[in-house]
Design a protein around this motif. Structure first.
Motif, PDB file in Angstrom:
ATOM      1  N   GLN A 100       0.854  -1.191   0.000  1.00 22.17           N
ATOM      2  CA  GLN A 100       0.000   0.000   0.000  1.00 22.17           C
ATOM      3  C   GLN A 100       0.892   1.245   0.000  1.00 22.17           C
ATOM      4  OE1 GLN A 100      -2.874  -0.413  -0.687  1.00 22.17           O
ATOM      5  NE2 GLN A 100      -3.658  -2.313   0.192  1.00 22.17           N
ATOM      6  N   GLU A 129      -3.721  -0.195  -3.569  1.00 17.91           N
ATOM      7  CA  GLU A 129      -5.045   0.435  -3.498  1.00 17.91           C
ATOM      8  C   GLU A 129      -5.326   1.260  -4.752  1.00 17.91           C
ATOM      9  OE1 GLU A 129      -7.598   3.443  -0.552  1.00 17.91           O
ATOM     10  OE2 GLU A 129      -5.565   2.795  -0.010  1.00 17.91           O
ATOM     11  N   LYS A 130      -4.303   1.951  -5.252  1.00 19.04           N
ATOM     12  CA  LYS A 130      -4.476   2.758  -6.473  1.00 19.04           C
ATOM     13  C   LYS A 130      -4.738   1.855  -7.679  1.00 19.04           C
ATOM     14  CE  LYS A 130      -1.552   6.631  -4.993  1.00 19.04           C
ATOM     15  NZ  LYS A 130      -0.304   7.392  -5.281  1.00 19.04           N
ATOM     16  N   SER A 175      -8.267   0.418  -7.439  1.00 20.75           N
ATOM     17  CA  SER A 175      -9.264   1.452  -7.726  1.00 20.75           C
ATOM     18  C   SER A 175      -9.362   1.695  -9.232  1.00 20.75           C
ATOM     19  CB  SER A 175      -8.895   2.754  -7.008  1.00 20.75           C
ATOM     20  OG  SER A 175      -9.798   3.788  -7.359  1.00 20.75           O
ATOM     21  N   GLU A 220      -2.301   5.977 -17.496  1.00 20.38           N
ATOM     22  CA  GLU A 220      -2.458   6.103 -16.036  1.00 20.38           C
ATOM     23  C   GLU A 220      -2.024   4.826 -15.327  1.00 20.38           C
ATOM     24  OE1 GLU A 220      -6.354   7.303 -14.851  1.00 20.38           O
ATOM     25  OE2 GLU A 220      -6.404   9.021 -16.202  1.00 20.38           O
ATOM     26  N   LEU A 237       1.586   3.672 -12.889  1.00 18.87           N
ATOM     27  CA  LEU A 237       1.574   2.993 -11.594  1.00 18.87           C
ATOM     28  C   LEU A 237       2.461   1.744 -11.611  1.00 18.87           C
ATOM     29  CD1 LEU A 237      -2.243   3.115 -10.709  1.00 18.87           C
ATOM     30  CD2 LEU A 237      -0.420   4.395  -9.577  1.00 18.87           C
TER      31      LEU A 237
END
Length: 430
Positions: A373, A377-378, A381, A402, A406
């Motif tokens: 984390q 979580e990103k 989502s 995007e 990550l």
């Protein structure tokens, strides 16, 4: 007298020892030069026309690689026993070995376009619906159909000749795409022509049959890996078996280390981006994805393993048949699918179509619970928003960028990723 006899015995013994040494040297020299298989009869596969599907030609895929099978330059990997028995014929795919020089071997996938049960059911449907008999000559029956008679008269493969075929590849055809199919059809000598003059009647039936059953081998031929397309190399066909370069399905990597999962996810996003944006201005989309749709080579490179659910829209020419015209159906429309199956409308395909499918079916299984984390979580989502189709109006390339941002810091640069190692050591790209 006794002394003479003793001396004679010693001389005889020495002579016998010398002869024995010479004989051993001679045998070892001969063994070094002789073929190890020379003293024994060569074992061979008992290939049958039925196993390969050659008994069904020319209602088959092709014959370009049959010699490799019969010369044992293609071997089934799991069945290399002393008796060289063939694997069960009911399997959909087999792992095999392929050679060009009988010394170096490489792994290949040997696959059927559908299961043998589906093939047999389709063959029975041809006989019962066209000739009203339980068995028949498939080629004779299919040659009598109005569609194939049009193919025989045609000089060029046009949209009306493929209308109603179930393949997603032909759902929204353009003349430019159909010309590419004819020009690059690998089961015939390369003529480099958009006209079908170099195709015999048998060639035309094989091409029509392949397009009607499963367009996977055609896609591998017209968009080859050597030109940078994300497909395994097409090596040839024999009867109803297709041979291509071997990959491991993506499902085998669901439990992979985090850095491997991140690398594969990034490659998957890159493939999706290339499907929408490429030099030839074709838009590729999936009608369905699963854990076997994508595969990974031994060097870590990800490819589209199963192209059977890929459709193509020509952004340069557009589709040249309106949806109502596609509703024409005949025996070729339902060899492997229900004749009542509805077609997906060309106009219903959106730019984000394939990304949403991948976010729903594949990426959560590949990336779930892999990272610390707040990164995990990103990622979760993003995948949740992607799977729902995105509530906002972001573009497909922006959405892919995007998620890529990550994932990029999470992959590593080491020998496990041979397809980009050691280049990644000296490049800011990685």
């Amino acid at each position: 007298m006794g002394h003479w006899i003793c001396c004679f015995c010693i001389q005889v013994a020495e002579l016998l020892m010398l002869l024995l040494v010479l004989a051993l040297n001679c045998n070892s020299s001969t063994a070094a030069t002789a073929s190890p298989t020379a003293p024994h009869a060569k074992l061979s596969y008992s290939f049958g026309r039925t196993f390969l599907g050659l008994d069904k030609c020319n209602a088959c895929i092709g014959t370009s690689i049959c010699k490799k099978f019969f010369k044992e330059e293609i071997r089934f990997d799991t069945w290399l026993s002393s008796h060289l028995k063939l694997p069960p014929s009911y399997l959909l795919s087999y792992l095999g070995n392929y050679t060009d020089d009988t010394k170096s071997w490489r792994m290949v996938d040997i696959t059927r376009l559908t299961t043998k049960y589906q093939h047999d059911r389709a063959d029975k449907r041809i006989c019962t619906s066209l000739l009203k008999t339980k068995t028949c000559s498939l080629e004779h029956a299919l040659r009598r159909t109005p569609r194939f008679q049009k193919w025989l008269r045609a000089k060029r493969l046009t949209p009306d000749l493929v209308q109603g075929l179930p393949s997603p590849l032909l759902r929204c055809p353009s003349q430019r795409l159909l010309d590419r199919i004819v020009r690059r059809y690998a089961e015939v000598p390369d003529a480099g022509s958009i006209y079908m003059d170099h195709l015999t009647d048998q060639d035309k039936l094989r091409l029509l049959y392949t397009l009607s059953v499963n367009s996977h081998p055609i896609l591998l031929q017209i968009f080859p890996d050597v030109e940078g397309w994300p497909f395994p190399r097409y090596l040839g066909s024999c009867g109803r078996l297709v041979v291509s370069a071997s990959t491991r399905p993506l499902r085998d990597f669901y439990d992979a280390d985090p850095e491997v999962a991140a690398d594969l996810a990034l490659q998957l996003l890159a493939v999706l981006r290339s499907m929408g944006t490429n030099d030839l201005n074709y838009f590729f989309y999936f009608t369905h994805v699963n854990a076997g749709t994508f595969g990974v080579f031994s060097n870590g490179h990800l490819f589209i393993r199963d192209a059977s659910t890929l459709g193509i829209i020509d952004k340069e020419e557009g589709n040249q048949l309106i949806d109502s015209q596609q509703e024409y159906k005949d025996i070729f429309s339902c060899l492997t699918v229900d004749c009542q199956s509805a077609f997906v409308s060309c106009n219903s395909i959106r730019e984000k179509h394939s990304l949403v499918m991948v976010c729903q079916e594949l990426l959560p299984k590949l990336l779930k619970g892999k990272f610390l984390q707040p990164v995990q979580e990103k990622i979760d989502s993003f995948l949740q928003h992607c799977a729902s189709g995105f509530a906002d109006d972001r573009g497909i390339n922006k959405a892919i960028a995007e998620l890529a941002e990550l994932l990029k810091p999470l992959r590593s640069c080491d020998s496990r990723f041979a397809y980009r190692y050691p280049d990644c050591k000296y490049s800011d790209k990685y």
